[in-house]
Enzyme design. Sequence first.
Site, PDB file in Angstrom:
ATOM      1  N   ASP A  53      -1.802   0.688  -2.950  1.00 39.41           N
ATOM      2  CA  ASP A  53      -1.491  -0.655  -2.464  1.00 39.41           C
ATOM      3  C   ASP A  53      -2.462  -1.664  -3.068  1.00 39.41           C
ATOM      4  OD1 ASP A  53      -3.676   0.092  -0.991  1.00 39.41           O
ATOM      5  OD2 ASP A  53      -2.849  -0.451   0.962  1.00 39.41           O
ATOM      6  N   SER A  54      -3.393  -1.173  -3.895  1.00 39.96           N
ATOM      7  CA  SER A  54      -4.223  -2.069  -4.715  1.00 39.96           C
ATOM      8  C   SER A  54      -3.332  -2.861  -5.683  1.00 39.96           C
ATOM      9  CB  SER A  54      -5.286  -1.278  -5.492  1.00 39.96           C
ATOM     10  OG  SER A  54      -4.703  -0.156  -6.123  1.00 39.96           O
ATOM     11  N   ASP A  92       0.974   4.896  -1.708  1.00 38.64           N
ATOM     12  CA  ASP A  92       0.327   4.342  -0.508  1.00 38.64           C
ATOM     13  C   ASP A  92       1.372   3.760   0.425  1.00 38.64           C
ATOM     14  OD1 ASP A  92      -2.409   4.699  -0.444  1.00 38.64           O
ATOM     15  OD2 ASP A  92      -2.825   2.942  -1.683  1.00 38.64           O
ATOM     16  N   LYS A 122       0.200   8.440   0.944  1.00 41.90           N
ATOM     17  CA  LYS A 122      -1.196   8.315   1.409  1.00 41.90           C
ATOM     18  C   LYS A 122      -1.240   7.272   2.520  1.00 41.90           C
ATOM     19  CE  LYS A 122      -4.675   6.480  -1.257  1.00 41.90           C
ATOM     20  NZ  LYS A 122      -5.096   5.291  -0.486  1.00 41.90           N
ATOM     21  N   GLU A 124      -4.042   5.316   5.405  1.00 47.81           N
ATOM     22  CA  GLU A 124      -5.441   5.057   5.760  1.00 47.81           C
ATOM     23  C   GLU A 124      -5.643   5.279   7.256  1.00 47.81           C
ATOM     24  OE1 GLU A 124      -6.707   1.170   4.466  1.00 47.81           O
ATOM     25  OE2 GLU A 124      -6.117   1.556   2.383  1.00 47.81           O
ATOM     26  N   GLU A 191     -13.476   6.840   0.349  1.00 48.84           N
ATOM     27  CA  GLU A 191     -13.817   5.646  -0.435  1.00 48.84           C
ATOM     28  C   GLU A 191     -15.157   5.077   0.012  1.00 48.84           C
ATOM     29  OE1 GLU A 191     -10.636   2.819  -0.912  1.00 48.84           O
ATOM     30  OE2 GLU A 191     -11.960   1.311  -1.792  1.00 48.84           O
TER      31      GLU A 191
END
Length: 273
Positions: A53-54, A92, A122, A124, A191
């Site tokens: 999602d970067s 993501d 993925k 978070e 991270e």
Amino acid sequence: MTAYISDDTRKVTTHRLVEMKQRGEKISMLTSYDYTMAQIVDGAGMDVILVGDSASNVMAGNVTTLPITLDQMIYHAKSVVRGVRRAMVVVDMPFGSYQGNELEGLASAIRIMKESHADALKLEGGEEIISTVKRIISAGIPVMGHLGLMPQSINKYGTYTVRAKDEAEAEKLLNDARLLEEAGCFALVLEKIPAKLASRVSQELSIPVIGIGAGSGVDGQVLVIQDMLGMNNGFRPRFLRRYADLHTVMTDAISRYISDVKNLDFPNEKEQY
Ligand code: KIV
């Protein structure tokens, strides 16, 4: 310079990543968001490609990862999958697509998998999202966890500084990592946390732990491709190694093109019909 050449063309699976951890072979992972880049990254022999999602930052120019939508992530994921033959493609889940409740998370997960044909997702978070993680895995979708600095929670932290430096946060991270493994995650990203803590997590878990700014004692490394190729001149955190200076290379090429057009040097006789 020694390049790592692999003649193994078999598709990378969750099972193969665990085998790599078991035999001590480090896992390589980079982000990609489009077809052309994904083809290059896969062709170079990458193990895992993350449609991060970067993309919100590096593709869309947003300050945070929060604005990117499910539809936009699916668009990026579809483009990447079309360019990949061997690497595992992990996508993501964007902010807001899984935090509400388990069923909402499952519906978002199914949409990404059905529409993009990616291999895994993925998410978070730890304990707070564990029931959603279990629900998604129970539908047969492989899930990679993500702990430490979680950019989707940037408004809660207020800073992108190193996480889990104090004992309480380190303990929570260890507990969350264990919970994610128990829930059935096939791998975990850590991270920006102290290298010693990351190494401890990697030793305690049997699933692969992939670090970004988490030192060398983990089972693999991930970076954002624009950062490691030096396309993004302003971003130089300590953990980043720049393998090229594409910002300079591209600016130079583009400037020469502008000059050639202005000076009537392009196109020449051979470059027309
Ligand atoms: O979105 C992303 O690029 C990521 C990596 C930094 C791990 O989550």
